[in-house]
Design a protein around this motif. Sequence first.
Motif, PDB file in Angstrom:
ATOM      1  N   VAL A 159      -1.257  -1.094 -11.485  1.00  0.00           N
ATOM      2  CA  VAL A 159      -0.716  -1.962 -10.443  1.00  0.00           C
ATOM      3  C   VAL A 159       0.272  -2.901 -11.120  1.00  0.00           C
ATOM      4  O   VAL A 159      -0.076  -3.548 -12.106  1.00  0.00           O
ATOM      5  N   LEU A 173       2.261  -6.577  -7.880  1.00  0.00           N
ATOM      6  CA  LEU A 173       1.859  -6.443  -6.477  1.00  0.00           C
ATOM      7  C   LEU A 173       1.873  -7.802  -5.781  1.00  0.00           C
ATOM      8  O   LEU A 173       1.253  -8.761  -6.232  1.00  0.00           O
ATOM      9  N   MET A 212       1.572  -9.433  -1.713  1.00  0.00           N
ATOM     10  CA  MET A 212       1.319  -9.152  -0.302  1.00  0.00           C
ATOM     11  C   MET A 212       1.410 -10.457   0.471  1.00  0.00           C
ATOM     12  O   MET A 212       0.703 -11.421   0.182  1.00  0.00           O
ATOM     13  N   CYS A 232      -4.267  -2.534  -0.164  1.00  0.00           N
ATOM     14  CA  CYS A 232      -2.966  -2.039  -0.611  1.00  0.00           C
ATOM     15  C   CYS A 232      -3.137  -0.732  -1.373  1.00  0.00           C
ATOM     16  O   CYS A 232      -2.382   0.226  -1.176  1.00  0.00           O
ATOM     17  N   ARG A 292       0.713  -2.054   3.561  1.00  0.00           N
ATOM     18  CA  ARG A 292       1.865  -1.716   2.738  1.00  0.00           C
ATOM     19  C   ARG A 292       2.252  -2.972   1.974  1.00  0.00           C
ATOM     20  O   ARG A 292       2.534  -3.999   2.576  1.00  0.00           O
ATOM     21  N   PRO A 293       2.256  -2.926   0.631  1.00  0.00           N
ATOM     22  CA  PRO A 293       2.545  -4.138  -0.143  1.00  0.00           C
ATOM     23  C   PRO A 293       3.945  -4.674   0.149  1.00  0.00           C
ATOM     24  O   PRO A 293       4.857  -3.895   0.430  1.00  0.00           O
ATOM     25  N   ILE A 311       2.166   0.610  -7.076  1.00  0.00           N
ATOM     26  CA  ILE A 311       0.809   1.034  -7.404  1.00  0.00           C
ATOM     27  C   ILE A 311       0.917   2.516  -7.744  1.00  0.00           C
ATOM     28  O   ILE A 311       1.270   3.314  -6.881  1.00  0.00           O
ATOM     29  N   ASP A 348       1.752   3.055  -3.153  1.00  0.00           N
ATOM     30  CA  ASP A 348       2.327   2.056  -2.258  1.00  0.00           C
ATOM     31  C   ASP A 348       3.280   2.690  -1.253  1.00  0.00           C
ATOM     32  O   ASP A 348       3.697   2.043  -0.309  1.00  0.00           O
ATOM     33  N   ARG A 349       3.623   3.940  -1.460  1.00  0.00           N
ATOM     34  CA  ARG A 349       4.551   4.557  -0.517  1.00  0.00           C
ATOM     35  C   ARG A 349       3.944   5.739   0.244  1.00  0.00           C
ATOM     36  O   ARG A 349       4.641   6.467   0.923  1.00  0.00           O
TER      37      ARG A 349
END
Lengths: 429, 304, 266
Positions: C4, C7, C9, C46, C52-53, C58, C71-72
């Motif tokens: 990670v 990150l 959020m 996440c 979604r961050p 990640i 993350d996608r």
Amino acid sequence: MKSAVRDAGLSALVALGLFAPLIGLVTENGDHGLELRGRPLAAAAVVVLVFLGRLLMLTRAAHIAPPVVSGPSPAMVRAGRALAPALLVFALVLPFGGSRYYVDLATLVLTYIMLGWGLNVVVGLAGLLDLGYVAFYAVGAYSYALLAVNFGLGFWSCLPLAGILAAFWGVLLGFPVLRLRGDYLAIVTLAFGEIIRIVLNNWVSLTNGPNGITGIPRPTLFGLRFSMDGGEGTFAGFFNMEPETIQRVIFLYYVILGLALLTNWFTLRLRRTPLGRAWEALREDETACRSLGINVTNTKLTAFAIGAMFGGFAGAFFATRQAFISPESFTFIESATVLAIVVLGGLGSQLGVALAAIVMVGGLELLRAFLSFLADQMGSPIFAGIANELPLYRMLIFGLALVVVMVLRPRGMVSTRTPTVLLVARGQG
Amino acid sequence: MAYALQQLINGITLGMIYGLIAVGYTMVYGIIGMINFAHGDIFMIGAFLSLIALLGLASLGITAVPIALALTLIFAAALAALYGWTVERVAYRPLRGSFRLAPLISAIGMSITLQNFVQVSQGARVKPMEALIPGGFQIMEADGFAVRLSAMQIMIVVTTLCVLAIFTWLVTRTPLGRRMRACEQDLRMASLLGIDTDLTISVTFIIGAALAAVAGLLFLLYYGAIDFFIGFIAGVKAFTAAVLGGIGSLPGAVLGGLLIGLIEVFWSAYFSVEYKDVAAFSILIVALIFLPTGILGRAEVEKV
Amino acid sequence: MLSVTGLTMRFGGLKAVDDLSFEARAGEITAVIGPNGAGKTTVFNCITGFYRPSEGGIVLTDAEGARFALDRMPGHRIASRAKVARTFQNIRLFAGMTVLENLLVAQHNVLIRASGFTLLAVLGVGRYRAAEAHGLEKARHWLDRIGLIDRADDPAGALPYGAQRRLEIARAMCIDPVLLCLDEPAAGLNPRETDALNALLLAIRADGCTLLLIEHDMGVVMRISDHIVVLDHGKKIADGTPAEVRADPAVIAAYLGEGDEDEEAA
């Protein structure tokens, strides 16, 4: 007791407020515009009924312990197991014992059973509240009617097409909206049902608008027509029988019986597949499904499409049975009726749906017939009046039943769930 | 241009009525997170109560329009509020904490019940009523088209604004409103802090129903004809308004109502009257898909 | 295994997680701890695709070296492709379905392919029968491990709380994860159940699965974790072995509040 009377009195007071204007005063379309007519007795009767009903509820609740929520007793389970085969046998022999009236009524009931089973996939198994189910019924009916009238296609070749087209519309609607939360989905499907009906009403060049489509051909039995001339290529001619309308009526009855049983078989099989289990899991917890790698949208979409497909089949049958369809047959009331059947039957229970359809569609009609029979026999205007008014009360009863069932028995009349798979085969069987 | 101006006036008038109904949807949704499907039918019952009151007052000899209207407004709002309270008490309250679909199904059952109750008790035929408030002004004339603003339209807009002003004051400035907003934020926390949440929810239904009844009266006066089915279509449209404005947001409901009213009127004027409901319903679907939080709503964060 | 980086959020104006970076190494148990509201569950959401961050990456690298940018990816792919499984703070079983069915639903993606996307299974032909038998075998294996074999045909909602926690872990394991994320698995368990949980988690690690857990019960964290990440107000304040973390003054401050820095951590 004293507090019960006071409580019931309050309820009666509320009822007085609710019903004194709307039942006690009627707006009637008279000669000089609207007129107001008093109907104090009816309003008073309803208020008294509310008072007594509430009093009964309160005193009974005080005396008798609330019903213990438990599984059905073994005797009930055994009766339940015997009920389904018994119903099936009854359905198979019914045309031989009954008059045309009963066969027609049974055909109607079976249409609703089939619709109920179709919607059960969506609402009962997948937990998606679809208030526009009638749209798929309409798509099926119009698909067959248009294909038959314009291109001369037969019922049996159109039946799968009608189902596929309905499923296609299900996917088309479902794809964007199935991501929505449950109550949004409900209102979007409601709107969709209305859109379809309005389009059918106004696209006159295709659907002939409110006048509907007439002369929709009847189905054939392996190429044999059911026509009254009794000549070559007809059912009566082939079997050397006197041509009679009842032959066609009975044939149509067996067609819908077959379609309904197919729906039932398919649904029961589906329930035991991974897809069926995913539907039920979705109903229980969507978030958990997502965390297990289940594509939630696609899974919902299949439920929606398969439910729509059965609606389409039923619609094609409806068109061929009536030989005439118009947008009037596809109002929200139909969606509501089918939903009521599914909910009353116990979300997810096949037998429950069948019972609910029999009671709510068949039972009410039989009650009406019985009352008008009594009225004829006794010359009683009261019975005649009730018999004439009964169909009006049908939807009122349905609506109330939805509320009462949700409040008292949210899982419906038949609320036991059979697991789709067992680790240990249950002994006695 | 003149034609468009006329449509603008008509659209705002209609939008006011939708806005009044939409407030009820958005309030209930904000506080208990459910769509009160029966709300459109409460509006219809409000219209019927108004009709009965007007006829009753006329037969009692009270024909002075302002007095008759004021009495009718109070009568219809009070009794519709009683309907709203009863619906919540009978059909929704016992289901708090039941399974997910239960309140929705119960709400649909209530909607069907109310609709068919009125059909059975008052008959299925359309109830026409002659115009109570005639007259109006001609604002301008251009391209051979006279733009009119009727007295009725003025009354509708003024009544709506007054009712909404009272309502806004109630929600933002009174202890009752504070309790409602607290319940909207967090029902469980509010109840832990000693707020009678059952009572607050009841009050929400009562206020929503009273506003719907005002809308029912205005609808009756504006169109001069009602039947038992008006609640269904108007209900869906008002719900669309609530979603479009951002469900849970009170100014959003009024804004959404205006938008839906304008869209409907302009669509009918420039495209086709037959498909005006299709336009409104399509907007509902499109709004839910592309703008689920609406114009003034806040994004909901999914709690996992 | 899991890395990670940066990150962040945001919920409206609030930063729940702020520029967080850490690693969870393959074959280890990594614990994420921190006071209430530190952003632990947000990090989990996440990683498992529920949020979604706002910023940051990640990346999961599995044993074969395949890289997945979590993350996608859509939520269900994270479980089905990247093989990241999770449990929930408030247990989310399919309460109305039986214990066995819960474990079969977890094998959905394998089974549905074997069922010829349902068609073959409905018709009762093809290899579906064998696949289902295999699925049942796997379910039985896990039921044995969590000691629920006798309750296989009971509704999951009827199980006692501790058993529901174990079942949720078994269900997550049925997707054959490479990374198992547990959100407070010991919450609400009695000491005996906690010991059983520790043994289960260590056994899962011994099988080669990497674990990431959020936990409040320091007993569990200190006993089984190989590596601990400490969060406070969305930021990482410490990162290291249990012994290192225990001695870290910043951690003690975060747990006992500012100004109490001199006192010993309990």
